[in-house]
Design a protein around this motif. Structure first.
Motif, PDB file in Angstrom:
ATOM      1  N   ALA A 357       1.660   6.993   5.930  1.00 24.23           N
ATOM      2  CA  ALA A 357       1.154   6.918   4.563  1.00 24.23           C
ATOM      3  C   ALA A 357       2.102   6.149   3.650  1.00 24.23           C
ATOM      4  CB  ALA A 357       0.934   8.325   4.018  1.00 24.23           C
ATOM      5  N   ILE A 358       3.328   5.891   4.133  1.00 28.48           N
ATOM      6  CA  ILE A 358       4.324   5.247   3.272  1.00 28.48           C
ATOM      7  C   ILE A 358       3.856   3.843   2.887  1.00 28.48           C
ATOM      8  CG2 ILE A 358       6.683   4.384   3.159  1.00 28.48           C
ATOM      9  CD1 ILE A 358       7.521   6.663   4.968  1.00 28.48           C
ATOM     10  N   GLY A 359       3.352   3.097   3.867  1.00 29.32           N
ATOM     11  CA  GLY A 359       2.910   1.728   3.605  1.00 29.32           C
ATOM     12  C   GLY A 359       1.866   1.663   2.502  1.00 29.32           C
ATOM     13  N   VAL A 361       0.994   3.801   0.202  1.00 29.37           N
ATOM     14  CA  VAL A 361       1.440   4.269  -1.109  1.00 29.37           C
ATOM     15  C   VAL A 361       2.397   3.256  -1.737  1.00 29.37           C
ATOM     16  CG1 VAL A 361       2.724   6.081  -2.299  1.00 29.37           C
ATOM     17  CG2 VAL A 361       1.031   6.690  -0.599  1.00 29.37           C
ATOM     18  N   THR A 362       3.251   2.648  -0.913  1.00 26.92           N
ATOM     19  CA  THR A 362       4.163   1.632  -1.434  1.00 26.92           C
ATOM     20  C   THR A 362       3.384   0.439  -1.972  1.00 26.92           C
ATOM     21  OG1 THR A 362       5.768   2.323   0.214  1.00 26.92           O
ATOM     22  CG2 THR A 362       6.185   0.247  -0.877  1.00 26.92           C
ATOM     23  N   GLU A 363       2.383   0.000  -1.208  1.00 30.70           N
ATOM     24  CA  GLU A 363       1.573  -1.133  -1.676  1.00 30.70           C
ATOM     25  C   GLU A 363       0.858  -0.788  -2.975  1.00 30.70           C
ATOM     26  OE1 GLU A 363       1.607  -4.063  -0.870  1.00 30.70           O
ATOM     27  OE2 GLU A 363       2.393  -4.175   1.164  1.00 30.70           O
ATOM     28  N   LEU A 364       0.375   0.443  -3.034  1.00 24.87           N
ATOM     29  CA  LEU A 364      -0.329   0.884  -4.236  1.00 24.87           C
ATOM     30  C   LEU A 364       0.589   0.777  -5.444  1.00 24.87           C
ATOM     31  CD1 LEU A 364      -3.134   1.972  -4.632  1.00 24.87           C
ATOM     32  CD2 LEU A 364      -2.308   4.265  -4.189  1.00 24.87           C
ATOM     33  N   ARG A 365       1.830   1.162  -5.242  1.00 25.85           N
ATOM     34  CA  ARG A 365       2.793   1.157  -6.333  1.00 25.85           C
ATOM     35  C   ARG A 365       3.152  -0.272  -6.730  1.00 25.85           C
ATOM     36  NH1 ARG A 365       8.232   1.937  -6.952  1.00 25.85           N
ATOM     37  NH2 ARG A 365       8.597   1.461  -4.778  1.00 25.85           N
ATOM     38  N   GLN A 366       3.253  -1.144  -5.710  1.00 26.52           N
ATOM     39  CA  GLN A 366       3.767  -2.476  -6.000  1.00 26.52           C
ATOM     40  C   GLN A 366       2.679  -3.481  -6.347  1.00 26.52           C
ATOM     41  OE1 GLN A 366       6.200  -3.470  -2.589  1.00 26.52           O
ATOM     42  NE2 GLN A 366       7.908  -2.283  -3.399  1.00 26.52           N
ATOM     43  N   SER A 367       1.482  -3.286  -5.768  1.00 22.50           N
ATOM     44  CA  SER A 367       0.489  -4.340  -5.977  1.00 22.50           C
ATOM     45  C   SER A 367      -0.828  -3.819  -6.534  1.00 22.50           C
ATOM     46  CB  SER A 367       0.216  -5.072  -4.649  1.00 22.50           C
ATOM     47  OG  SER A 367      -0.491  -4.226  -3.775  1.00 22.50           O
ATOM     48  N   GLY A 368      -0.953  -2.513  -6.741  1.00 23.81           N
ATOM     49  CA  GLY A 368      -2.185  -1.990  -7.326  1.00 23.81           C
ATOM     50  C   GLY A 368      -3.327  -1.873  -6.348  1.00 23.81           C
ATOM     51  N   ASP A 369      -3.041  -2.041  -5.059  1.00 24.47           N
ATOM     52  CA  ASP A 369      -4.074  -1.812  -4.046  1.00 24.47           C
ATOM     53  C   ASP A 369      -3.398  -1.264  -2.797  1.00 24.47           C
ATOM     54  OD1 ASP A 369      -6.668  -2.110  -2.657  1.00 24.47           O
ATOM     55  OD2 ASP A 369      -5.521  -3.526  -1.464  1.00 24.47           O
ATOM     56  N   GLY A 371      -4.070  -1.518   0.226  1.00 27.69           N
ATOM     57  CA  GLY A 371      -3.956  -2.426   1.358  1.00 27.69           C
ATOM     58  C   GLY A 371      -3.053  -3.606   1.048  1.00 27.69           C
ATOM     59  N   GLY A 372      -2.506  -3.677  -0.163  1.00 24.64           N
ATOM     60  CA  GLY A 372      -1.690  -4.813  -0.550  1.00 24.64           C
ATOM     61  C   GLY A 372      -2.486  -6.106  -0.619  1.00 24.64           C
ATOM     62  N   ARG A 373      -3.797  -5.966  -0.860  1.00 27.94           N
ATOM     63  CA  ARG A 373      -4.648  -7.158  -0.879  1.00 27.94           C
ATOM     64  C   ARG A 373      -4.659  -7.744  -2.294  1.00 27.94           C
ATOM     65  NH1 ARG A 373      -8.554  -3.193   2.266  1.00 27.94           N
ATOM     66  NH2 ARG A 373      -7.737  -1.975   0.545  1.00 27.94           N
ATOM     67  N   PRO A 374      -4.925  -9.053  -2.394  1.00 28.24           N
ATOM     68  CA  PRO A 374      -4.913  -9.659  -3.732  1.00 28.24           C
ATOM     69  C   PRO A 374      -6.017  -9.055  -4.597  1.00 28.24           C
ATOM     70  CG  PRO A 374      -5.226 -11.315  -2.006  1.00 28.24           C
ATOM     71  CD  PRO A 374      -5.259  -9.993  -1.339  1.00 28.24           C
ATOM     72  N   LEU A 375      -5.682  -8.724  -5.833  1.00 27.18           N
ATOM     73  CA  LEU A 375      -6.682  -8.119  -6.703  1.00 27.18           C
ATOM     74  C   LEU A 375      -7.878  -9.039  -6.938  1.00 27.18           C
ATOM     75  CD1 LEU A 375      -4.446  -6.182  -9.258  1.00 27.18           C
ATOM     76  CD2 LEU A 375      -5.482  -5.381  -7.144  1.00 27.18           C
ATOM     77  N   PRO A 376      -7.659 -10.379  -7.053  1.00 28.53           N
ATOM     78  CA  PRO A 376      -8.845 -11.228  -7.243  1.00 28.53           C
ATOM     79  C   PRO A 376      -9.790 -11.205  -6.042  1.00 28.53           C
ATOM     80  CG  PRO A 376      -6.837 -12.405  -7.804  1.00 28.53           C
ATOM     81  CD  PRO A 376      -6.422 -11.135  -7.130  1.00 28.53           C
ATOM     82  N   GLU A 404     -11.959   0.572  -4.134  1.00 23.31           N
ATOM     83  CA  GLU A 404     -11.282   0.058  -2.954  1.00 23.31           C
ATOM     84  C   GLU A 404     -12.275  -0.415  -1.897  1.00 23.31           C
ATOM     85  OE1 GLU A 404      -7.837   1.799  -0.024  1.00 23.31           O
ATOM     86  OE2 GLU A 404      -9.217   3.155  -1.009  1.00 23.31           O
ATOM     87  N   GLY A 405     -13.469   0.191  -1.896  1.00 18.08           N
ATOM     88  CA  GLY A 405     -14.464  -0.149  -0.893  1.00 18.08           C
ATOM     89  C   GLY A 405     -14.866  -1.613  -0.924  1.00 18.08           C
ATOM     90  N   ALA A 406     -14.655  -2.266  -2.067  1.00 18.41           N
ATOM     91  CA  ALA A 406     -15.081  -3.653  -2.198  1.00 18.41           C
ATOM     92  C   ALA A 406     -14.377  -4.563  -1.201  1.00 18.41           C
ATOM     93  CB  ALA A 406     -14.818  -4.140  -3.626  1.00 18.41           C
ATOM     94  N   TYR A 407     -13.176  -4.177  -0.748  1.00 20.09           N
ATOM     95  CA  TYR A 407     -12.447  -5.011   0.205  1.00 20.09           C
ATOM     96  C   TYR A 407     -12.997  -4.874   1.617  1.00 20.09           C
ATOM     97  CZ  TYR A 407      -8.718  -5.685  -3.242  1.00 20.09           C
ATOM     98  OH  TYR A 407      -7.998  -6.031  -4.341  1.00 20.09           O
TER      99      TYR A 407
END
Lengths: 632, 273
Positions: A357-359, A361-369, A371-376, A404-407
């Motif tokens: 779960a670390i990955g 949650v870390t991505e969520l904190r750093q990139s707002g998603d 999965g670390g996927r681009p918001l656009p 999140e389902g949109a990805y």
């Protein structure tokens, strides 16, 4: 006649002695609750509402097991009535009345019948979900008190006590004082703690007809974040765990327990009780799956979570936060709040998230998603569709929250169907596009309150830039966060689930679906829509509007079983013997329906991931679009 | 045993947000493990972070990911951090200096560890995935990643600079409470400021354009739908399908494949034709 007079005083005196003993035992127990931290409690309001909360809200839950409901009405009603009537006989005019003693005997007789009903659940073999231990003695104590009381009162009514009276009185005393003694750490604790808990409940909104399900915001300035030890819980939460009557309804409802993951809600609550009270008798119910025996230190300052503590971390991370246990609990205990408090300490203070779960949650904190996927890229699912952006429009009637389902490729199909339906109905809507961040639901359920609050503030600030009447979302997790949890961060929004919105469009005649009578469908309720928000009717009404043959699963509505996708359980991925979605799809298969209708991206992903499934998994928006296209 | 982790102000590869680079977060985990092995996790000898630059806010994340203390050399924007770092490290003399193997989108160039190793006259072990105490006292055992799971074990004596490979264990979780308790010590470097090299490039993350999904089948298995949605290109589509081949032929095919991807050395016995 000389021996007759004192006995009419001794018998009521026994009940008064029982009351005094129960009071002493309660006071000894209350000393433990006092180690908890302070909590605001509206005592007067709570006590005034106590009868209603008990007779309406508790009864509503208890009555799901009609036997238990009748048993409890007879035994508890009889016990209370008989004891009260006997206690009043301390007044000489009543003590002199033979008719009065006949009435007392009747009340005790009712209790005796109830005691037999209690015993029948445990002897010759106890029901599997019930705990043994001291609970096995309970029917005998009840029976002794009830039979002793009946005979004593009858003899007093007849007026010929003689040699038998001391014996019947002794029997009543043994049972009665035993029951009172059990108030501290035996079965009868549930009566006292349960009543106090109803008055001092940490979520009083539950009884006022609104789904009081939002997690309470954590003060990030507090010296200790989350709960490490029993003393970190508020005192009324400690009280609530003491209310547990070990009935095991939660463990039957728990999806993680059913899947053989190391979680048993009853055991968890009992471990919190045993963690608080070093003298607690040993637990005698079903263990955590996997058979781990509780060990580790006890006491108000004992560490609760750890491989060597009472509760293994895997137990904590198995929870899907589906609230099925809370829904089934006749004592109104809030298990999920306890799990999240404990998780908060693990995550915020120790960084002890499950490895997988670390990955996210870390991505969520750093990139707002997560999965670390681009918001656009969130709007990529709609390539080729016209999807207006709020940034271009500034305002719209409806803000469509994608989530999140949109990805997800599969869920993109659902959202495309939804967008086409909105177009069809000429709804004025827009999306945030690259400005939309994750609601932080995953972080919050995993205990990372800091990340959740940061995301909530960013989203609230973004939403403040635009004018819209309502938010529509197809994601019940986003819906719950936006509707119930964002108000604490300055964002009061009207949030509508897409199924409710589509139903509104159908009823307003803006969508004219044809009928799909050839499909048989069963609807799987998402936990965050049904249990967290009480919405079970709109999705079914949409399905009925398109003429589907609808069958219900054995567990549906607010008592539906979770798909396994909530609470970060898919990213924690605690091993079990079975998979939760497999169990749920097997339940769906029992109905024989060809389509499992869903209304949540997590449910879609979990249920579609089931191998060898016979039924198709389709979102309600997809089914409705098919019907609308068939109607043209 | 003194362990220092060099921290730089990176950017998230996708969102562009100011974050602690992932490799350095992994370096912290290695440092924490090494600290545990030597029993130096608390107090002044615990592993610490070192950052040189105008602002330590970005690297403060490291406090939540395992470090209790960050030393911050306050430098104006655009100043070369190497002289200040070299001077400070020469003074504090950590036994192990860990750094990321490359920068992550921020102002950093990625060659600082090399420049520092040169300035401090220390060996640099590149691409390590683990650092542990060696069997002999005073030695360290480092595992270098050679890619594709291959490792080379190196035993070194004396102070060393090591850069961390992405194959190293994933970083520890960020603990907000720990970050709150950690300390950042601001230090004024005494070295003469030297302007860093100006890098005249602008970096923008590459992003695939969305594909229009047309006529993707609604039913079928997830794999079938994925195939229909993404087309049949890719490595798997270029393979050959052999049905019930002779064992020798199958073995030849497998060997040829392994040679092609470089797992088995090219066939040298075969005469050139």
């Amino acid at each position: 006649m000389h021996s007759f007079m004192p006995l009419t005083t001794v018998f009521p005196g026994l009940v008064w002695a029982m009351a005094a003993l129960a009071l002493v035992q309660t006071a000894r127990r209350a000393a433990l609750w006092r180690v908890g931290s302070a909590a605001p409690v509206a005592w007067l309001h709570g006590l005034a509402r106590l009868p209603r909360r008990y007779l309406v809200d508790v009864h509503h839950v208890v009555a799901r097991d009609p036997y238990a409901s009748r048993m409890h009405a007879v035994v508890a009603g009889g016990l209370l009535a008989a004891s009260l009537l006997t206690a009043l006989a301390i007044l000489p005019p009543l003590a002199q009345s033979r008719a009065y003693w006949l009435l007392v005997a009747l009340a005790f007789a009712v209790t005796a019948v109830g005691s037999v009903l209690v015993g029948a659940r445990r002897y010759p073999a106890k029901q599997k979900r019930l705990s043994a231990g001291r609970f096995q003695i309970l029917p005998f104590l009840l029976l002794a008190y009830a039979v002793g009381g009946t005979l004593t009162a009858l003899l007093l009514a007849v007026g010929t006590g003689g040699i038998a009276l001391p014996f019947t009185l002794a029997l009543a005393a043994a049972g009665g004082l035993g029951l009172a003694f059990e108030v501290r750490q035996g079965p009868m604790r549930h009566a006292v703690a349960g009543a106090l808990h109803l008055a001092a409940h940490p979520r009083p909104g539950r009884f006022e007809g609104r789904p009081d399900t939002a997690l309470q915001p954590l003060d990030l300035e507090a010296p200790r974040l989350g709960a490490e030890m029993p003393a970190d819980f508020t005192w009324n939460r400690l009280l609530s765990y003491d209310a547990c009557v070990s009935c095991g309804r939660c463990e039957i409802a728990c999806p993680a327990f059913a899947a053989g993951q190391p979680l048993n809600p009853k055991r968890l609550i009992q471990d919190l009780v045993a963690g608080l009270n070093p003298a607690e008798p040993p637990y005698a119910g079903n263990p955590y799956p996997g058979g781990r025996e509780a060990e580790g230190e006890r006491g108000p300052l004992a560490r609760l979570i750890g491989p060597d503590a009472r509760i293994h971390p895997d137990t904590l991370w198995s929870c899907t936060t589906c609230r099925a246990c809370v829904e089934e609990c006749p004592m109104m205990i809030e298990h999920v709040d306890a799990v999240v408090s404990l998780r908060r300490y693990q995550t915020l203070e120790r960084g002890a998230l499950p490895e997988k779960a670390i990955g996210p949650v870390t991505e969520l904190r750093q990139s707002g998603d997560a999965g670390g996927r681009p918001l656009p890229a969130r709007t990529d699912f709609a390539a080729g569709l016209d999807l207006p952006l709020m940034a271009d429009r500034g305002q719209a009637d409806v803000l469509l929250w994608l989530g999140e389902g949109a990805y997800d490729l599969r869920y993109g199909r659902t959202l495309r169907a939804l967008v086409r339906l909105l177009r069809q109905a000429n709804v004025d809507f827009a999306v945030l596009g690259p400005e939309e961040r994750d609601t932080g639901d995953l972080a919050r359920r995993l205990g990372d309150e800091a990340t959740f609050q940061a995301l909530a503030r960013e989203n609230v600030a973004t939403l403040a830039k635009y004018r819209f009447a309502r938010i529509v979302t197809a994601d019940p997790h986003a819906l719950h966060a936006l509707r119930n949890e964002y108000p604490a961060f300055g964002g009061p929004y009207t949030v509508v689930h897409h199924t409710a919105f589509l139903l509104e469009l159908i009823r307003a005649g803006r969508l004219t679906p044809g009928r799909l009578p050839d499909l048989s469908v069963t609807y799987h309720d998402p936990c965050y829509l049904a249990r967290y928000n009480g919405e079970t009717e709109a999705p079914r009404a949409v399905l009925d509007a398109i003429g589907l043959a609808r069958v219900e699963m054995a567990r549906s509505g607010k008592r539906a079983m979770c798909c396994g996708g909530g609470g970060g359980a898919p990213v924690s991925d605690i091993p079990g013997e079975r998979r939760i979605p497999d169990l749920r799809m097997a339940q769906a298969a029992e109905t024989g329906a060809g389509v499992v209708a869903v209304a949540c991206p997590s449910c879609t992903a979990m249920l579609e991931g089931v191998t060898d499934r016979k039924a198709e998994v389709r979102d309600i928006a997809e089914l409705l679009l098919q019907a609308v296209e068939a109607g043209r | 045993m003194k362990i220092a982790v060099l921290l730089s102000a990176g950017r998230h590869p996708v969102s562009g947000a100011a974050v602690l680079p992932r490799l350095e977060a992994q370096a912290i985990r290695i440092a924490v493990r090494l600290g545990e092995a030597f029993g130096v996790l608390d107090g002044g000898s615990a592993p610490f972070g070192l950052h040189a630059g105008p602002d330590a806010a970005t690297v403060a994340d490291a406090l939540g990911q395992g470090l209790a203390r960050i030393e911050h050399l306050v430098l104006p924007e655009g100043v070369d951090p190497v002289p200040a770092l070299a001077e400070h490290l020469a003074a504090t003399a950590p036994d192990v200096i860990l750094a990321g193997r490359r920068g992550q989108g921020g102002g950093e160039s990625g060659i600082v560890p090399y420049a520092l190793a040169a300035a401090l006259d220390r060996p640099l072990i590149a691409d390590v995935v683990s650092v542990a105490p060696g069997d002999e006292a005073g030695t360290l055992r480092l595992d270098q990643s050679l890619g594709r799971g291959a490792l080379r074990r190196v035993v070194v004596r004396g102070p060393v600079v090591a850069t961390v490979h992405p194959d190293a264990p994933a970083s520890l979780a960020y603990a907000f409470g720990r970050a709150r308790r950690g300390t950042i010590v601001s230090l004024e470097p005494t070295a003469e400021p030297v302007a860093g090299p100006a890098i005249p490039v602008e970096e923008r993350p590459y992003r695939r354009r969305p594909k229009i999904v047309k006529g993707a089948p609604a039913g079928g298995s997830a794999a079938e739908r994925l195939k229909a949605a993404t087309g049949e290109s890719g490595a798997a589509a270029s393979g050959r399908l052999l049905v019930d081949p002779a064992p020798e032929e199958a073995a030849r095919e497998i060997l040829a494949y392994l040679r092609r991807v470089g797992v088995v050395a090219p066939d040298s016995t075969r005469p050139n034709s």
